[in-house]
Design a protein around this motif. Structure first.
Motif, PDB file in Angstrom:
ATOM      1  N   GLU A   9       0.849  -1.171   0.000  1.00 59.08           N
ATOM      2  CA  GLU A   9       0.000   0.000   0.000  1.00 59.08           C
ATOM      3  C   GLU A   9       0.889   1.226   0.000  1.00 59.08           C
ATOM      4  O   GLU A   9       1.879   1.280   0.699  1.00 59.08           O
ATOM      5  N   ALA A  10       0.534   2.225  -0.788  1.00 61.42           N
ATOM      6  CA  ALA A  10       1.328   3.440  -0.874  1.00 61.42           C
ATOM      7  C   ALA A  10       0.412   4.647  -1.010  1.00 61.42           C
ATOM      8  O   ALA A  10      -0.701   4.544  -1.507  1.00 61.42           O
ATOM      9  N   MET A  11       0.931   5.803  -0.572  1.00 58.18           N
ATOM     10  CA  MET A  11       0.188   7.040  -0.716  1.00 58.18           C
ATOM     11  C   MET A  11       1.149   8.122  -1.200  1.00 58.18           C
ATOM     12  O   MET A  11       2.174   8.369  -0.566  1.00 58.18           O
ATOM     13  N   ASN A  12       0.849   8.732  -2.354  1.00 56.58           N
ATOM     14  CA  ASN A  12       1.654   9.824  -2.878  1.00 56.58           C
ATOM     15  C   ASN A  12       1.122  11.135  -2.321  1.00 56.58           C
ATOM     16  O   ASN A  12      -0.069  11.401  -2.373  1.00 56.58           O
ATOM     17  N   LEU A  13       2.033  11.981  -1.817  1.00 55.81           N
ATOM     18  CA  LEU A  13       1.623  13.208  -1.164  1.00 55.81           C
ATOM     19  C   LEU A  13       2.001  14.455  -1.951  1.00 55.81           C
ATOM     20  O   LEU A  13       1.275  15.443  -1.930  1.00 55.81           O
ATOM     21  N   TYR A  14       3.146  14.465  -2.619  1.00 54.95           N
ATOM     22  CA  TYR A  14       3.623  15.617  -3.369  1.00 54.95           C
ATOM     23  C   TYR A  14       4.187  15.172  -4.701  1.00 54.95           C
ATOM     24  O   TYR A  14       4.696  14.069  -4.836  1.00 54.95           O
ATOM     25  N   GLN A  15       4.159  16.058  -5.668  1.00 57.93           N
ATOM     26  CA  GLN A  15       4.767  15.823  -6.986  1.00 57.93           C
ATOM     27  C   GLN A  15       6.285  15.986  -6.866  1.00 57.93           C
ATOM     28  O   GLN A  15       6.767  16.884  -6.186  1.00 57.93           O
ATOM     29  N   LEU A  16       7.022  15.136  -7.536  1.00 57.48           N
ATOM     30  CA  LEU A  16       8.478  15.259  -7.561  1.00 57.48           C
ATOM     31  C   LEU A  16       8.903  16.206  -8.674  1.00 57.48           C
ATOM     32  O   LEU A  16       8.234  16.330  -9.694  1.00 57.48           O
ATOM     33  N   LYS A  17      10.049  16.851  -8.465  1.00 55.85           N
ATOM     34  CA  LYS A  17      10.645  17.714  -9.487  1.00 55.85           C
ATOM     35  C   LYS A  17      11.703  16.899 -10.227  1.00 55.85           C
ATOM     36  O   LYS A  17      12.223  15.914  -9.708  1.00 55.85           O
ATOM     37  N   ASN A  18      12.055  17.321 -11.446  1.00 60.42           N
ATOM     38  CA  ASN A  18      13.088  16.625 -12.224  1.00 60.42           C
ATOM     39  C   ASN A  18      14.412  16.609 -11.474  1.00 60.42           C
ATOM     40  O   ASN A  18      14.813  17.605 -10.884  1.00 60.42           O
ATOM     41  N   ASN A  19      15.094  15.483 -11.516  1.00 60.27           N
ATOM     42  CA  ASN A  19      16.416  15.297 -10.913  1.00 60.27           C
ATOM     43  C   ASN A  19      16.454  15.594  -9.417  1.00 60.27           C
ATOM     44  O   ASN A  19      17.481  15.970  -8.888  1.00 60.27           O
ATOM     45  N   GLU A  20      15.337  15.417  -8.738  1.00 56.05           N
ATOM     46  CA  GLU A  20      15.288  15.685  -7.311  1.00 56.05           C
ATOM     47  C   GLU A  20      15.877  14.506  -6.541  1.00 56.05           C
ATOM     48  O   GLU A  20      15.570  13.348  -6.810  1.00 56.05           O
ATOM     49  N   LEU A  21      16.736  14.818  -5.587  1.00 55.92           N
ATOM     50  CA  LEU A  21      17.355  13.793  -4.754  1.00 55.92           C
ATOM     51  C   LEU A  21      16.353  13.325  -3.707  1.00 55.92           C
ATOM     52  O   LEU A  21      15.710  14.136  -3.041  1.00 55.92           O
TER      53      LEU A  21
END
Length: 76
Positions: free
Chosen positions: A1-13
């Motif tokens: 089970e997973a929950m996405n909370l925020y969008q990632l930015k390109n090349n984000e560590l």
């Protein structure tokens, strides 16, 4: 089970925290927290439950001794 909370930015560590809060018996519950390192925000959370099975019978069995020995020190 997973929950996405925020969008990632390109090349984000990313920083991934993985926790096993209890010594496993015939299954192990593993929690995950994924953070965007520079922004210090949680971008996803989730968990996985894995079962230990006998290779011949496919029935649940205790966690192998080598596995328990490897993680035991974190519970003392």
């Amino acid at each position: 089970e997973a929950m996405n909370l925020y969008q990632l930015k390109n090349n984000e560590l990313l920083e991934i925290e993985t926790r096993v809060e209890q010594l496993p018996t015939s299954k192990v519950h593993i929690d995950h927290i994924v953070k965007a390192k520079e922004r210090d925000v949680v971008v996803a959370t989730g968990y996985v439950e894995l079962a230990f099975l006998n290779a011949q019978t496919y029935k649940p069995t205790r966690a192998p001794k080598f596995f328990i020995d490897a993680i035991q020190k974190y519970y003392e």
